[in-house]
Design an enzyme around this catalytic site. Structure first.
Site, mmCIF file in Angstrom:
data_model
loop_
_atom_site.group_PDB
_atom_site.id
_atom_site.type_symbol
_atom_site.label_atom_id
_atom_site.label_comp_id
_atom_site.label_asym_id
_atom_site.label_seq_id
_atom_site.Cartn_x
_atom_site.Cartn_y
_atom_site.Cartn_z
ATOM 1 C CB ILE B 476 2.888 -2.561 12.023
ATOM 2 C CG1 ILE B 476 2.108 -1.262 11.982
ATOM 3 C CG2 ILE B 476 2.578 -3.439 10.841
ATOM 4 C CD1 ILE B 476 2.655 -0.279 11.012
ATOM 5 N N GLY B 478 0.681 -7.855 14.281
ATOM 6 C CA GLY B 478 0.637 -9.308 14.385
ATOM 7 C C GLY B 478 1.769 -10.031 13.697
ATOM 8 C CB SER B 517 1.705 -5.739 1.703
ATOM 9 O OG SER B 517 0.687 -4.771 1.693
ATOM 10 N NE ARG B 518 10.429 -5.250 2.786
ATOM 11 C CZ ARG B 518 11.164 -5.508 3.873
ATOM 12 N NH1 ARG B 518 10.903 -4.893 5.014
ATOM 13 N NH2 ARG B 518 12.162 -6.355 3.823
ATOM 14 C CB THR B 520 3.790 -11.690 6.619
ATOM 15 O OG1 THR B 520 3.316 -11.036 7.795
ATOM 16 C CG2 THR B 520 3.525 -13.183 6.735
ATOM 17 N N GLY B 702 1.571 -10.342 0.225
ATOM 18 C CA GLY B 702 1.261 -9.312 1.220
ATOM 19 C C GLY B 702 -0.227 -9.026 1.265
ATOM 20 N N GLY B 704 -1.451 -6.336 3.519
ATOM 21 C CA GLY B 704 -1.691 -5.134 4.312
ATOM 22 C C GLY B 704 -2.407 -4.006 3.607
ATOM 23 C CD GLU B 705 0.997 -1.376 1.008
ATOM 24 O OE1 GLU B 705 1.619 -2.370 0.582
ATOM 25 O OE2 GLU B 705 1.358 -0.221 0.802
#
Lengths: 159, 746
Positions: B476, B478, B517-518, B520, B702, B704-705
């Site tokens: 989504i 990278g 955010s899981r 990676t 994570g 992402g969020e």
């Protein structure tokens, strides 16, 4: 229903296609010509994902009727690289991590090319305003703006 | 810029290679779901409800079925009624059965030769509705005379249980200590009521899928999603099919931010493909995306914060109501679990109410429920700091939790990096610089849990010494590059000798949806585990060749090395070239349920100018510090931080859903629902804080969020600093600010 015959030049190739009179250039490029790099994010000219250069000028292809393309020169993202040699904007976007999901990237590359063709030495503010018609929801624009500024430097250095 | 603790000297992790999927994305070759064309493919279109709440009395599809090019028409009656079974509500959201619950709710679908034919036929379907009363606000839907959305909905979490249905899904309560005592011991108490509107995730790619159902009763679905295994199970459930009949192939995904963790179109396309014997593509318009797909909820929050003159927070009392949209969810529970997490306190009383109302059902949006909660909490903490004359960073450091402290939602905090984020902002050039003239500065922090869940990876070594890494997590933004970097580090292979692949549901093991955010963290863990298995196999091959004990073989920088030094090192390529003769090809698979996702914290500082003539705001400077644990690919960590910040800026300043009195959305386009554009913004300065997560082999947590959590309050605090106004209703749009300035003058 009779269809309209359109002859134009796309990315250096002479192209012919048949379209409905009410069809958008975006739909014609994707469905009739098969250029799927031109993206649809809104269909109403608000997101810039479908940006193309028509006779060198930046346009949202969703706002142009396909028959209007007759006799024009079009450039889409598929035509930006010179063979295996990427356009500096494409290379700088890759090196600068200027894309995350990538759906807006073709439109940004075309809009940025339109800017640099006109203004080879833009300021950050000029880049930001030139790209204000292109929406990106992933990056916050920081790395896109930096990549366009870097590409401008590289283009100036090679000329 | 990176604020880094001591860490091992990695060769690949922490570098910034060009992502493997990048080239296709800059030359227009990357294939998203709407780009797929199959021979004989039909186009689908969906008829949607014009009413916010209505009974479906009858649907007549006969005229539509007789129209040119039409091959299939389906309605809710063509799908099983799952009742209260898993995904029962999802099924009723994919296509309405007896009632429509919001404007845009799918009622019927048509597949025809062209999109135009499908649209014309959908418009020829005659639906008789009995229009019902509707609720668009939390106050309306919680009122005793509100029209009930779901007849059997009895509020959970109230003792004794109510006997009558309401629109209140559940009451949640988190309690610690004695909140009355907290306020009695406080030197300063501040309280306010806050409101926020639903916000759309605003991914630029509309939802799209193609389904091709074969004579054998199996179907193949290509779609853009954050998790194709969830698409598989949800689609099968809605159809009443066995999961093994559905194969899902992930297309590239054009943004999700949580909004593509569910399904809308796939069962309709599959069913119409089954009936017509042809592949069916459905692509939403932007208008449909706004009207029918999940926003993050609106909220109404009442918070009261007590503190002592030295800045110690004594306690927080919260009443937090969150919209769930048309079907029950748990948004308020998440709000309660996150609202006070960046702070320690002895006393708290946090009460949450989840409510249904006549709007599209919520979908996740980046740290769901946390931004609104932090908006309220960090605005009030700013007010406390102002009242007692304390620096806004110092008050946050004074109340900062550390490892071993009890988290408000239950567990003890593991290793966390909030203190380091606060210090990074305190020590930043931005915070040390004077506030520009006619501007204000705001600070806020944010928290997000992060999660682990199930992930699978398969790593195969090719005969030429390269590796293929197959995972089940869509890329989504990278993640292919992150997976390749971790595999490169493990195997000692150049990162470009690794080919990272997102596998479909039949080539890779089960992998949960990309959320929390899981990817990676958890999928990366599976990649590392598979690579470690491979390294053992490689050492065994070398030990066989050398006729020595495997314990005498080390794996160093891509080579098997004989520790006693009797043999020349064997490269990975040499071992794979001989693999057929030495025991067969080398490959390994790891499937795991990742534990120990490290919590994410972030602190932001922003300078805002406010034009007092127009109410227009301008973000002058923005700096974010976020704990990434270990940044695997720092450019994409920065990208997540910057993207989260800018989504938060849009939420704070401009974005909102506007409905008319009948419950119809009035701003369902990117022209009228205004997300930030490049000219609205400055550069977003990033400080990657690295407090490694001890539960991950590379220390990943994570990223992402959490970046979307602090901006709402940070901006509100900056607006206060600039104008003296406490803005408690979002968005802080020019008309709102102008009105507030006018009231302040009066």
């Amino acid at each position: 229903m009779s269809r309209t015959h359109v002859i134009c030049n796309i990315n250096g190739d002479d192209v012919e296609f048949l379209c409905d009179d009410g069809e958008s250039l975006l739909d014609a490029l994707r469905d009739d010509v098969g250029l799927m790099g031109v993206k649809e994010g809104c269909g109403t000219g608000d997101c810039g994902a479908c940006s193309v250069l028509m006779d060198g000028k930046l346009n949202c292809s969703c706002l142009i009727l396909a028959p209007e393309a007759n006799g024009t020169d079009l450039l889409t993202v598929e035509g930006m690289a010179d063979g295996d040699h990427l356009h500096p904007l494409q290379q700088c976007f890759l090196e600068g991590a200027a894309l995350q999901c990538g759906i807006c990237t073709p439109g940004f590359l075309i809009a940025a090319k339109a800017l640099l063709d006109q203004n080879p030495e833009p300021t950050e503010t000029e880049v930001r305003y030139a790209l204000a018609g292109n929406l990106c929801r992933c990056t916050g624009y920081d790395k896109i703006v930096r990549s366009v500024l870097e590409a401008a430097v590289q283009i100036r250095e090679t000329v | 810029m990176t604020a880094t603790e001591e860490r091992p000297d990695y060769k690949y992790v922490g570098t910034r290679p060009i992502r493997h999927d990048g080239l296709d994305k800059v030359i227009g070759k990357a294939r998203y779901a709407a780009d797929l064309v199959l021979p004989g493919m039909l186009h689908g279109h969906i008829l949607r409800s014009p009413h916010a709440h209505a009974k479906i009395v009858s649907i007549d599809t006969s005229a539509a079925e007789a129209m040119p090019g039409v091959k299939s028409v389906v309605t809710g009656a063509d799908f099983p009624d799952l009742g209260a079974a898993p995904n029962g509500d999802l099924a009723k959201n994919v296509i309405a059965r007896d009632k429509v619950l919001y404007e845009g709710h799918a009622v019927a679908a048509v597949a025809a030769g062209t999109r135009r034919e499908a649209m014309d036929a959908a418009n020829a379907i005659v639906v008789n509705y009995e229009v019902l009363g509707h609720s668009l606000t939390i106050d309306q839907t919680m009122s005793p005379d509100a029209e009930i959305l779901h007849d059997g909905l009895i509020t959970r979490g109230i003792e004794p249980a109510p006997t009558e249905a309401s629109n209140i899904v559940a009451r949640t309560c988190f309690e610690r200590g004695d909140i009355d005592q907290a306020f009695a011991e406080s030197d300063v108490i501040v309280e306010r009521e806050f409101s926020t509107t639903p916000i759309h995730q605003g991914y630029i790619e509309p939802h799209a899928c193609v389904a091709d159902t074969g004579q054998d009763g199996k179907t193949v679905v290509w779609c853009s999603s954050q998790g194709h295994f969830r698409v598989r199970s949800a689609t099968a459930d809605v159809l009443g099919w066995d999961t093994s009949r559905v194969k899902v192939i992930p297309a590239e995904i054009g943004g999700g931010f949580g909004g593509k963790t569910t399904i809308y179109l796939e069962p309709l396309a599959v069913e119409m493909s089954a009936r017509s014997g042809r592949p069916v593509k459905i692509v939403m318009t932007r208008d449909e995306v706004f009207r029918a797909t999940g926003p993050t909820p609106g909220s109404k929050l009442k918070l009261k914060v007590g503190a002592k003159n030295d800045g110690t927070i004594t306690g927080v009392k919260a009443w937090m109501a969150y919209e769930n949209g048309a079907f029950p969810g748990n948004a308020a529970m998440l709000g309660c679990m996150t609202v006070v997490s960046p702070y320690t306190m002895e006393h708290m009383y946090l009460e949450g109410f989840d409510v249904v109302l006549n709007k599209p059902v919520n979908a996740a949006y980046r740290a769901p429920s946390a931004p609104m909660a932090a908006f309220a909490m960090d605005t009030l903490l700013d007010e406390v700091a102002e009242n007692i004359g304390m620096d806004p960073i110092e008050i946050r450091l004074h109340n900062c939790p550390s490892e071993g402290d009890p988290a408000p939602y239950g567990p003890k905090w593991p290793t966390i990096g909030l203190k380091e984020c606060l210090e990074a902002i305190r020590d930043s050039d931005h915070y040390k610089s004077p506030v520009p003239e006619n501007a204000g500065r705001g600070i806020a922090s944010g928290f997000w849990f992060n999660i682990g869940e199930a992930s699978s990876a398969t790593v195969n070594l090719n005969e030429n010494g390269t590796a293929t890494v197959v995972t089940g997590s869509p890329d989504i933004g990278g993640s292919r590059a992150s997976m390749a970097l971790m595999a490169a580090e493990e195997l000692g292979l150049d990162v470009y000798s690794i080919t990272p692949v997102v596998g479909d549901t039949e080539v890779v093991g089960f992998t949960d949806v990309t959320e929390g955010s899981r990817a990676t963290f958890a999928t990366g863990m599976a990649v590392v585990e598979a690579c470690r298995d491979l390294k053992m196999q490689l050492r065994q091959r070398a030990s066989t060749a050398w006729d020595c004990d495997v314990e005498e073989v080390e794996w160093v920088d891509g080579h098997a090395v004989h520790s006693p030094g009797d043999h020349e090192a064997l490269s990975l390529a040499a071992i794979t070239a001989a693999a057929k003769r030495t025991g067969g090809p080398l490959g390994a698979t790891a499937s795991l349920n990742a534990r120990g996702a490290g919590p994410a914290f972030s602190t932001h500082v922003v300078d805002i100018a406010v034009d007092k003539e127009t109410g227009q705001t301008q973000v002058l400077r923005y700096t974010t510090a976020q704990d990434a644990g270990t940044a695997i690919h720092p450019s994409y960590v920065e990208g997540q931080m910057q993207g989260g910040v800018v989504q938060g800026i849009g939420w704070a300043l401009n974005e909102e859903y506007i409905h008319d009195a009948d419950g119809r959305m009035e701003n369902s386009s990117f022209l009228d629902y205004r997300i930030p554009v490049a000219s609205d913004l400055p550069m977003i300065e990033t400080i990657i804080v690295e407090v490694p997560n001890p539960s991950h082999p590379y220390g990943v947590r994570g990223v992402g969020e959490v970046g979307i959590v602090p901006p709402l309050a940070a901006i509100a605090n900056a607006v206060h600093d600039a104008t003296g106004l406490r803005m408690s209703d979002l968005p802080m749009s020019p008309p709102r600010i102008l009105a507030a300035l006018g009231e302040a003058v009066e």
